[in-house]
Design an enzyme around this catalytic site. Structure first.
Site, short mmCIF file in Angstrom:
data_model
loop_
_atom_site.label_atom_id
_atom_site.label_comp_id
_atom_site.label_asym_id
_atom_site.label_seq_id
_atom_site.Cartn_x
_atom_site.Cartn_y
_atom_site.Cartn_z
N LYS A 30 43.92 49.00 38.58
CA LYS A 30 45.08 48.70 39.16
C LYS A 30 46.41 49.14 38.80
O LYS A 30 47.14 49.90 39.60
CB LYS A 30 44.94 47.09 39.20
CG LYS A 30 45.69 46.50 40.28
CD LYS A 30 46.06 44.98 40.11
CE LYS A 30 44.53 44.35 40.66
NZ LYS A 30 44.61 42.75 40.08
N ARG A 32 49.43 40.52 36.73
CA ARG A 32 48.19 40.76 37.54
C ARG A 32 47.08 41.42 36.51
O ARG A 32 47.51 42.28 35.89
CB ARG A 32 48.29 41.90 38.82
CG ARG A 32 49.43 41.58 39.55
CD ARG A 32 49.61 42.43 40.43
NE ARG A 32 48.85 42.68 41.55
CZ ARG A 32 48.63 43.71 42.58
NH1 ARG A 32 49.48 44.61 42.28
NH2 ARG A 32 47.56 43.58 43.28
N GLY A 92 38.44 39.30 41.79
CA GLY A 92 38.71 37.70 41.50
C GLY A 92 38.18 37.14 40.54
O GLY A 92 38.34 35.85 40.02
N MET A 95 39.20 37.79 37.18
CA MET A 95 40.14 37.55 36.18
C MET A 95 41.60 37.11 37.00
O MET A 95 41.47 36.75 38.21
CB MET A 95 40.62 38.60 35.34
CG MET A 95 39.51 38.91 34.45
SD MET A 95 39.65 40.48 33.62
CE MET A 95 40.15 41.56 34.69
N ARG A 110 41.98 51.33 45.60
CA ARG A 110 40.95 51.64 44.70
C ARG A 110 39.56 52.08 45.71
O ARG A 110 39.96 51.98 46.58
CB ARG A 110 40.34 50.11 44.04
CG ARG A 110 39.97 49.28 44.94
CD ARG A 110 39.55 47.96 43.85
NE ARG A 110 39.34 46.91 44.84
CZ ARG A 110 39.60 45.68 44.54
NH1 ARG A 110 39.97 45.32 43.38
NH2 ARG A 110 39.33 44.68 45.48
N HIS A 166 35.90 36.20 49.18
CA HIS A 166 35.22 36.36 47.86
C HIS A 166 33.51 36.46 48.32
O HIS A 166 33.33 37.43 47.82
CB HIS A 166 35.05 35.01 46.94
CG HIS A 166 34.62 35.17 45.63
ND1 HIS A 166 33.39 34.59 45.67
CD2 HIS A 166 34.86 35.85 44.50
CE1 HIS A 166 33.02 34.76 44.20
NE2 HIS A 166 33.75 35.52 43.77
N SER A 195 0.58 60.04 31.07
CA SER A 195 1.58 59.39 31.52
C SER A 195 2.14 58.10 31.09
O SER A 195 1.42 57.46 30.34
CB SER A 195 0.87 58.65 32.87
OG SER A 195 1.76 57.95 33.72
N CYS A 248 4.97 56.08 34.35
CA CYS A 248 4.35 55.08 35.55
C CYS A 248 5.14 53.50 35.27
O CYS A 248 4.61 52.72 36.01
CB CYS A 248 2.88 55.25 35.49
SG CYS A 248 2.24 54.83 34.22
N TYR A 278 7.04 64.22 36.49
CA TYR A 278 7.41 63.52 37.63
C TYR A 278 7.61 61.96 37.45
O TYR A 278 7.27 61.69 35.88
CB TYR A 278 6.03 63.06 38.62
CG TYR A 278 4.92 62.70 37.87
CD1 TYR A 278 4.68 61.39 37.75
CD2 TYR A 278 3.97 63.39 37.34
CE1 TYR A 278 3.48 60.74 37.51
CE2 TYR A 278 2.96 62.86 36.73
CZ TYR A 278 2.62 61.58 36.85
OH TYR A 278 1.43 60.93 36.20
P1 ADP Z 1 42.73 40.56 42.57
O1 ADP Z 1 42.62 41.53 41.53
O2 ADP Z 1 42.06 39.30 42.24
O3 ADP Z 1 42.91 41.09 43.89
P2 ADP Z 1 45.72 40.63 42.39
O4 ADP Z 1 46.31 41.20 41.13
O5 ADP Z 1 45.37 42.16 43.20
O6 ADP Z 1 44.35 40.23 41.96
O7 ADP Z 1 46.57 39.77 43.22
C1 ADP Z 1 46.23 38.74 43.88
C2 ADP Z 1 47.06 38.70 45.30
O8 ADP Z 1 48.60 38.70 44.86
C3 ADP Z 1 46.63 39.85 45.94
O9 ADP Z 1 46.76 39.74 47.42
C4 ADP Z 1 47.96 40.77 45.84
O10 ADP Z 1 48.14 41.87 46.99
C5 ADP Z 1 49.05 39.73 45.73
N1 ADP Z 1 50.18 40.20 44.77
C6 ADP Z 1 50.05 40.72 43.54
N2 ADP Z 1 51.25 41.05 43.05
C7 ADP Z 1 52.09 41.05 44.08
C8 ADP Z 1 53.41 41.51 44.25
N3 ADP Z 1 54.08 41.80 43.39
N4 ADP Z 1 54.04 41.02 45.35
C9 ADP Z 1 53.17 40.54 46.53
N5 ADP Z 1 52.02 40.15 46.32
C10 ADP Z 1 51.40 40.36 45.23
MG MG Z 2 43.77 42.67 44.29
#
Ligand code: ADP
Ligand code: MG
Ligand code: MG
Length: 891
Positions: A39, A109, A118, A120, A353, A471, A781, A848, A868
Site C-alpha cells: 500500500k 492504515r 481485511g 489487519m 494494487r 469481504h 520414477s 509420480c 516428466y
Molecule cells: P484495507 O487494507 O482493509 O482495505 P485500508 O487501509 O485500505 O484498509 O482502509 C480501509 C478503508 O478506509 C478503505 O476503504 C480506504 O479507502 C479508507 N481510507 C483509508 N485511508 C483513508 C483516507 N486517508 N481518506 C479517506 N479514506 C481512507
Molecule cells: Mg484497502
C-alpha cells in the site's frame, strides 16, 4: 547522558523511520514493497506519476519487526519521527493536527508486502477531539458530518485499538435512533449524532477505564501500535498460513491525510478494478456509494451501486477514473484494483494494487496484455498462478437442468463456480460438517475475517448483504471459490439456523445450489457439466507447451480418468496403480481366495481367475492412451488391506469361499503387522509370491498384444515399487522379462514388443545407491509420497496429530507432503538422478507422487532435469504451465 555516550561510540545511523509522499517530496516507490508494504509503496508511486493522492508517510516494515524484536515495545525515536512527519503533512495540507479551527485528520492504515485484504487494522479520522470537532464544524460548515466522523473515530478506535466490542457501540446507536424514531444511520440529524458521540465516550470510559484520548498524538501512536499488533493476530496468522505467505518482516503503517466521501450528496467512495476480475473482460468494473466513508463499501453494510451508474451521478468523475485506469494499467502493466474517494466533487486516489482475479480472468488479462504489447509471452505465462488453472476445469450447471429447478433468489455473481451443498450457518459449523465429509455452503448475512476457516472448508459462500467487493467476494475470488453475495431476499437467522425466503423457511438439512457466475440461488441439487475451454486458455496452454522442456503425464487408474487427462493435455500415464482394480466387487472375492490359499497351486488358481479382469482393464487404459506411454505399477499394498477385519465380514468371505470363518480369522492374524507401511508390501510381495507378478505381467503382455492386433498402439512400461536393493530389482526384472518372452511366444506374436522395466525410487536407500539400481532399470520414477514419509519418518496418515502445531509454530514452513522438501527429499532426488545417469545417461526419470502437480515442486523437478512429472488429471494443465514457468525462471 545520551549525548555523552554517543560521542564516544562510533556513529551508527539510526534507522529511517518514515518515508513521506506528497506534492513537495516523495521518498518511496513501487519497487520497495518489502520495506514500505504494498500500500505504502504504491501510494508513493501514484503520487510520483501525478495522480491525486492525499499526502502522508509510511513507517516501514523494519520498524514493525523492531517492535516485535523488543517484545512489543515501541522503538525509541518513533514518536519524534512521527511528529516530524506529521508536520510535513500539515504543511502540505495547510491544516493542523488537533487544531480547533482548521484540524488535520489522518488515517492509520496497515499494509504488508503482500496484500492481506481485511486481515489487519485501519483507523480513520484520527485527530478528532472535543476541540477539533468544533474546528471541523467551522471548517466545513457541516455539523452533521463532523459529528458523524467523530462517532466513527470513537467506535473504530475503541474497537481496533482498545479491543472493545463493536456491539457496545451499536447498542448506543440504536438507543439514539429509537429516540429520534429513525431506522437508517443516515437519517439521524446532527443533534442525534452529537448525542451518539457523548454516549460513545461514556461506554468507552466505562469499558476502557480511561477517557477517550483528547491528545491527537496519543491517538496516533496508539493506533500505530495497534496496527503493529494486528500483524500477529490469530486471523492474520491463519490467513498467511492458508495463502502460504512466509518470510515477511511485518506490516508497514501508513499515515495519510483524510479525505471525506461522507460530506454530502456530492461526495462518495468506491472501489474498482480496471478489468473484470471474474472474467478478465476489458471494462472498468466496480462500485461506489454516495455520501459514505471507504470502510462502508468493504464491510458490506450497505450494498453499493455498480460504477456503470456513476455517469448519471457525476460524469466528470467517471471520465477522470477512465483516464486513470489507462494510466495505471500502462504504468503497472497489469490490471489494478483501486480505492478512491470523492470529496465534494474532487477525486482522490487512496490505493492501487495488482488486482486479485479468478483463473479465467488471469488468463484473459494476460493474453490481452500481450496483444496490446504491454507484456511479453513469457511474462504472461509467469503472471498466471499455475495452481489456479484447476478452477477452469470445474463443471458448471447445465442450462437444461436449471430450467426445472426452483429458483429461490438472485444475488451478485461474486466469484464463479457451481456448487451444491447443505447450509452451514456459522464458520464453526462449516468446519465441523466439512471435516465430516459433507459439502456445505456457508450462508451468512456477511462474512468477516473471523470466518475464513469456515469459508475455506465450505464448497461455496452465500451472503445476503454486501457487494462484489465485500469481504466474502474478495476472499472467495482469491481462492477461486464459488460465491454469491448480496442475495437480499434471504433473511438469515444464525441463532435458529434458518433462512427465510419468500415466506418459506429453510434449515441446515436443506440443500442449495449456487451459481457464482450468475448469482442464482436454487433449491436442491442441479445437474452439472464439464466446462468449455476459452480461447484465451487455449492460447496460454499453447504458449506453455512451446516453452516447457518436461513432459507432463498423469496418474490414472481407469480408462475414464486416462481419457479425461488426455483431454487436459497429458502425454502419457506416469502411474497406474493396479490395486484399485482388485477392489471392485466382481474381483475382490478372487483376490481374497488368492490371499487365503494355503498352497501355491491354489494361489495360481485364484490368480488365473483374476487375470482376465486385469487384462481387460489394461486394454481399456491402453486404448484410451493409445500412442502414449503407460507406466503400470505392480501390486503395492500389504495383503491384509484386502481382507475384512470385522467378524461379520470374515464370516461372509468364509461362506462365499466355502471355508471356515476361523480360517479367515487366522489368516488375518497372520498378516497383521505393527508397521504395515514398512512391512510386507511393494516388491517384497513379488519376491515372496512371484506368481502374483507373473499374473500381472501376463495380463499386461496379453493386453498389449490384443491391442496391437487391433492396431491400437499400446506402450506399457512396467514399474516395480518399493525397491531398496539392487538384488530385488535384478531378480524381479529377470522374472518379468522371462514372462514377457514366454507370453510373446505363446501368443505367437512376431511384432516388436519392447516393454521398459523400471522402478520407483521411494526408499531413501534406493536414491543413495541409485547407480547400482540403474544398472537393472530402464527408468526411474520418484514416488515422493513414500520418499517423504521415509525421509522424515512422518507417517502420512498420522501427521495431522502434530502438523498443525509444527506449521503454526514455524517448525515447518509447509506440509512436506504438499510441496517438496527441497533441502532433504530434494537432495535425495538429486542424488538419485546423478547416480542413475552416471550409469545410463539416457535413463528416463520422472516423478509420480502428489508433488508432481504442485508448482513449487515442479520448479524443483525442472531444475534437476527430470524428463516428466506425473499428476492427477485435473492438475495436468497446472503442471504444463508450471513446467513452462520453471523453464522461464531457470533461464
Ligand atoms: P484495507 O487494507 O482493509 O482495505 P485500508 O487501509 O485500505 O484498509 O482502509 C480501509 C478503508 O478506509 C478503505 O476503504 C480506504 O479507502 C479508507 N481510507 C483509508 N485511508 C483513508 C483516507 N486517508 N481518506 C479517506 N479514506 C481512507
Ligand atoms: Mg484497502
Ligand atoms: Mg509408494
Amino acid at each position: 547522558m545520551p549525548t555523552a555516550t554517543a560521542k564516544r561510540k562510533p556513529k551508527t545511523n539510526p534507522p529511517k523511520m518514515t518515508y513521506c509522499w506528497g506534492e513537495s517530496k516523495t521518498e518511496g516507490n513501487a519497487s520497495q514493497k518489502d520495506l514500505l508494504g504494498g500500500k505504502g509503496a504504491n501510494l508513493a508511486e501514484m503520487t510520483s506519476i501525478g495522480l491525486p493522492v492525499p499526502p502522508g508517510f509510511t513507517i516501514p516494515t523494519t520498524i514493525c519487526a523492531a517492535y516485535y524484536e523488543q517484545n512489543g515495545r515501541m522503538p525509541v525515536g518513533l514518536d519524534e519521527a512521527t511528529k516530524t512527519a506529521i508536520r510535513r503533512v500539515e504543511r502540505e495540507t495547510g491544516k493542523k493536527f488537533g487544531s480547533n479551527t482548521n484540524p488535520l485528520l489522518v488515517s492509520v492504515r496497515s499494509g504488508a508486502a503482500v496484500s492481506m485484504p481485511g486481515m489487519m487494522d485501519t483507523v480513520l479520522n484520527l485527530g478528532l477531539t472535543d476541540k477539533a470537532v468544533q474546528g471541523m464544524i467551522e471548517l466545513t460548515g457541516n455539523e452533521r458530518f463532523a459529528w458523524d466522523a467523530y462517532r466513527r473515530l470513537i467506535n473504530m478506535f475503541g474497537d481496533v485499538v482498545m479491543g472493545m466490542n463493536h456491539e457496545d457501540f451499536e447498542h448506543e446507536f440504536d438507543v439514539v435512533k429509537r429516540k429520534y424514531k429513525v431506522t437508517l444511520d443516515t437519517e439521524l440529524p446532527a443533534k442525534g449524532l452529537e448525542e451518539v458521540c457523548q454516549r460513545y465516550k461514556k461506554v468507552y470510559k466505562a469499558k476502557v477505564g480511561s477517557a477517550f484520548p483528547q491528545n491527537p498524538y496519543k491517538q496516533l501512536l496508539l493506533s500505530i501500535e495497534a496496527v503493529f499488533k494486528s500483524w500477529n493476530t490469530h486471523r492474520a496468522k491463519m490467513y498467511r498460513q492458508i495463502e502460504g505467505i512466509i518470510g515477511l518482516r511485518g506490516t508497514a503503517v501508513n499515515v495519510q491525510a483524510m479525505v471525506f466521501g461522507n460530506m454530502g450528496k456530492d461526495s462518495g467512495t468506491g472501489v474498482a478494478f480496471t478489468r473484470d476480475p471474474s472474467t478478465g473482460e476489458d471494462k472498468f468494473w466496480g462500485e461506489f456509494l454516495i455520501d459514505a466513508q471507504g470502510e462502508d463499501v468493504v464491510a458490506g453494510i450497505r450494498t453499493p451501486q455498480p460504477v456503470s451508474k456513476m455517469r448519471k451521478w457525476n460524469d466528470k468523475i467517471f471520465c477522470e477514473l477512465l483516464v486513470i485506469k489507462k494510466k495505471l494499467e500502462k504504468h503497472y502493466r497489469d490490471m489494478q484494483d483501486i480505492e478512491y474517494t470523492i470529496e465534494r466533487g474532487k477525486l482522490w486516489m487512496l490505493q492501487t494494487r495488482n488486482g486479485k482475479r479468478t483463473a479465467a480472468s488471469a488468463v484473459k488479462v494476460a493474453v490481452d496484455l500481450v496483444a496490446t504489447r504491454l507484456i511479453t509471452k513469457d511474462e504472461a505465462l509467469l503472471r498466471i498462478p499455475a495452481a489456479d488453472l484447476v478452477q477452469l476445469l470445474l463443471p458448471s450447471f447445465t442450462t437444461k437442468s436449471k430450467k426445472d429447478v426452483t429458483k429461490l433468489a438472485k444475488g451478485l455473481a461474486a466469484s464463479p463456480g457451481a456448487v451444491t451443498g447443505g447450509l452451514a450457518f456459522s464458520a464453526e459449523d462449516a468446519v465441523t460438517r466439512a471435516e465430516a465429509g459433507e459439502d456445505v455452503i456457508l450462508i451468512r448475512k456477511e462474512t468477516s475475517p473471523e470466518d475464513i476457516d469456515g469459508m475455506q472448508h465450505a464448497v461455496g459462500i452465500l451472503t445476503s448483504t454486501g457487494g462484489s467487493s465485500s469481504h466474502a467476494a474478495v476472499v472467495a475470488r482469491g481462492w477461486g471459490k464459488c460465491c454469491v453475495s448480496g442475495a437480499s431476499a434471504l433473511h438469515i437467522n444464525p441463532v435458529r439456523k434458518t433462512v427465510d425466503i419468500d415466506g418459506q423457511t429453510y434449515g441446515e438439512k436443506d440443500i442449495f445450489s449456487i451459481d457464482g457466475g450468475t448469482g442464482e440461488v436454487m433449491l436442491g441439487e442441479v445437474e452439472r457439466h464439464e466446462p468449455k475451454p476459452s480461447k484465451a486458455y487455449l492460447t496460454i496452454m499453447k504458449w506453455a507447451d512451446q516453452k516447457r522442456r518436461m513432459n507432463v503425464r498423469t496418474n490414472a487408474d481407469s480408462p475414464e480418468d486416462a481419457k479425461r487427462a488426455r483431454e487436459f493435455g497429458a502425454e502419457g500415464i506416469g502411474l497406474t496403480r493396479t490395486e484399485h482394480m482388485f477392489f471392485e466387487s466382481d474381483r475382490i472375492l478372487a483376490m481374497r481366495q488368492m490371499i487365503l490359499a494355503d498352497t501355491k497351486e491354489k494361489r495360481e488358481d485364484a490368480l488365473a481367475r483374476l487375470m482376465p479382469y486385469q487384462c481387460d482393464d489394461f486394454v481399456g487404459i491402453f486404448t484410451a492412451m493409445k500412442g502414449l506411454p503407460v507406466t503400470i505399477r505392480l501390486l503395492d499394498p500389504p495383503l491384509h488391506e484386502f481382507l475384512p477385519h470385522d467378524h461379520a465380514g470374515q464370516r461372509d468371505v468364509a461362506h462365499a469361499l466355502g471355508i471356515k470363518p476361523s480360517q479367515v480369522k487366522r489368516r488375518v492374524e497372520q498378516l497383521h503387522e505393527f508397521n504395515p507401511m514398512l512391512g510386507h508390501r511393494g516388491c517384497r510381495l513379488a519376491i515372496t509370491y512371484p506368481e502374483i507378478l507373473v499374473m500381472q505381467v501376463t495380463a499386461i503382455v496379453e493386453a498389449t498384444i490384443e491391442c496391437k492386433r487391433k492396431r491400437v498402439d499400446a506402450k506399457p512400461e512396467i514399474m516395480i515399487p518399493l525397491v531398496g536393493t539392487h538384488e530385488e530389482l535384478a531378480q524381479l526384472r529377470e522374472l518379468t522379462q522371462e514372462t514377457i518372452d514366454r507370453i510373446k511366444k505363446k501368443e505367437q506374436y512376431r511384432g516388436k514388443l519392447t516393454i521398459p522395466i523400471g522402478t520407483m525410487i521411494e526408499i531413501p536407500r534406493a536414491a543413495i545407491i541409485a547407480d547400482d539400481i540403474a544398472d537393472v532399470a530402464d527408468f526411474f520414477s520418484f514416488g515422493t509420497n513414500d520418499l517423504t514419509q521415509l525421509t522424515y519418518g512422518y507417517s502420512r496418515d498420522d501427521i495431522n496429530s502434530f502438523l498443525p502445531h509444527y506449521l503454526n509454530n514455524g517448525l515447518l514452513d509447509v506440509d512436506p507432503f504438499q510441496s517438496i522438501d527441497v533441502a532433504g527429499v530434494g537432495k535425495l532426488i538429486s542424488m538419485g538422478c546423478e547416480g542413475g545417469r552416471s550409469v545410463n545417461s539416457k535413463l528416463k526419470i520422472g516423478i509420480c507422487g502428489e508433488h508432481g502437480g504442485d508448482p513449487k515442486s515442479i520448479e524443483f523437478c525442472n531444475s534437476v532435469e527430470l524428463n516428466y512429472v506425473s499428476c492427477s488429471p485435473f492438475r495436468v494443465p497446472t503442471a504444463r504451465l508450471a513446467s513452462a514457468q520453471a523453464e522461464i525462471k531457470g533461464k
